[in-house]
Design a protein around this motif. Structure first.
Motif, PDB file in Angstrom:
ATOM      1  N   GLY A  89       0.793  -1.224   0.000  1.00  0.00           N
ATOM      2  CA  GLY A  89       0.000   0.000   0.000  1.00  0.00           C
ATOM      3  C   GLY A  89       0.825   1.272   0.000  1.00  0.00           C
ATOM      4  N   LYS A  90       2.123   1.152  -0.233  1.00  0.00           N
ATOM      5  CA  LYS A  90       3.010   2.321  -0.211  1.00  0.00           C
ATOM      6  C   LYS A  90       3.622   2.619  -1.578  1.00  0.00           C
ATOM      7  N   GLY A  91       3.139   1.951  -2.628  1.00  0.00           N
ATOM      8  CA  GLY A  91       3.624   2.224  -3.975  1.00  0.00           C
ATOM      9  C   GLY A  91       4.793   1.370  -4.433  1.00  0.00           C
ATOM     10  N   LEU A  92       5.228   0.420  -3.609  1.00  0.00           N
ATOM     11  CA  LEU A  92       6.375  -0.390  -3.990  1.00  0.00           C
ATOM     12  C   LEU A  92       6.065  -1.320  -5.157  1.00  0.00           C
ATOM     13  N   LEU A  97       6.832  -2.537 -10.934  1.00  0.00           N
ATOM     14  CA  LEU A  97       6.236  -2.609 -12.267  1.00  0.00           C
ATOM     15  C   LEU A  97       6.907  -1.624 -13.217  1.00  0.00           C
ATOM     16  N   THR A  98       7.263  -0.452 -12.738  1.00  0.00           N
ATOM     17  CA  THR A  98       7.957   0.536 -13.570  1.00  0.00           C
ATOM     18  C   THR A  98       9.304  -0.024 -14.039  1.00  0.00           C
ATOM     19  N   ILE A  99       9.982  -0.752 -13.165  1.00  0.00           N
ATOM     20  CA  ILE A  99      11.235  -1.404 -13.565  1.00  0.00           C
ATOM     21  C   ILE A  99      10.952  -2.405 -14.681  1.00  0.00           C
ATOM     22  N   ALA A 100       9.872  -3.175 -14.544  1.00  0.00           N
ATOM     23  CA  ALA A 100       9.499  -4.143 -15.581  1.00  0.00           C
ATOM     24  C   ALA A 100       9.235  -3.437 -16.910  1.00  0.00           C
ATOM     25  N   TRP A 130      -3.261  -0.157 -12.821  1.00  0.00           N
ATOM     26  CA  TRP A 130      -1.905   0.029 -13.338  1.00  0.00           C
ATOM     27  C   TRP A 130      -1.835  -0.106 -14.857  1.00  0.00           C
ATOM     28  N   GLY A 131      -2.992  -0.219 -15.521  1.00  0.00           N
ATOM     29  CA  GLY A 131      -3.035  -0.218 -16.983  1.00  0.00           C
ATOM     30  C   GLY A 131      -3.147  -1.573 -17.645  1.00  0.00           C
TER      31      GLY A 131
END
Length: 156
Positions: A89-92, A97-100, A130-131
């Motif tokens: 719940g803290k955006g980790l 996913l952004t790294i992916a 997240w799309g």
């Protein structure tokens, strides 16, 4: 928080297994068949890290999250995306996913793909935010009913 590549220098596979099992524990008794996380060992995680691209998030010296990435034709498959319960719940998860997404773009892959158990509607909703879009339903061997869904995210 720091993110590192899980490579030949990584030696914390016992801790990584504990992280995955703790973050997937809420699924016990909810999903059928049980999570494949229960089949993992420190040695199998080490082999998985050699065969795939993996990252770990570290906070205050402890493992807070991880993700395993595997190229497939036209996709980067996201597996074992795990966030420690006290870091959820803290955006980790979104950071991993952004790294992916970055890895997929570096490899010229136009989309991400993942699978989520049919019973985990909350996960489906998170991935949709997240799309990701639901693209298929699947059944594990021996099951006549849908046991998981596939979701994909096209990258811009």
């Amino acid at each position: 928080m720091e993110t590192i590549r899980i490579d030949e220098n990584f030696s914390r596979f016992d801790e990584l297994l504990a992280l995955i099992l703790a973050s997937f524990a809420y699924m016990d008794g909810v999903i059928d068949p049980p999570s494949s996380a229960h089949l993992l060992t420190p040695a199998s995680l080490a082999e998985k890290a050699k065969a795939e691209t993996a990252f770990a998030a570290i906070e205050n010296g402890g493992l807070a999250g991880c993700v395993f990435l595997r190229p497939e034709p036209g996709f980067l498959y996201i597996g074992k995306l795990a966030v420690a319960p006290d870091h959820q719940g803290k955006g980790l998860g979104r950071r991993l996913l952004t790294i992916a997404e970055d890895v997929a773009r570096e490899r010229g892959l136009p989309a991400l793909r993942l699978e989520a158990r049919i019973e985990l509607a909350g996960n489906h909703a998170t991935f949709a935010r997240w799309g990701f879009s639901r693209t298929a339903e699947k059944s594990h061997p021996g099951f006549a009913r849908t046991t998981s869904i596939e979701m994909q995210k096209r990258l811009a």
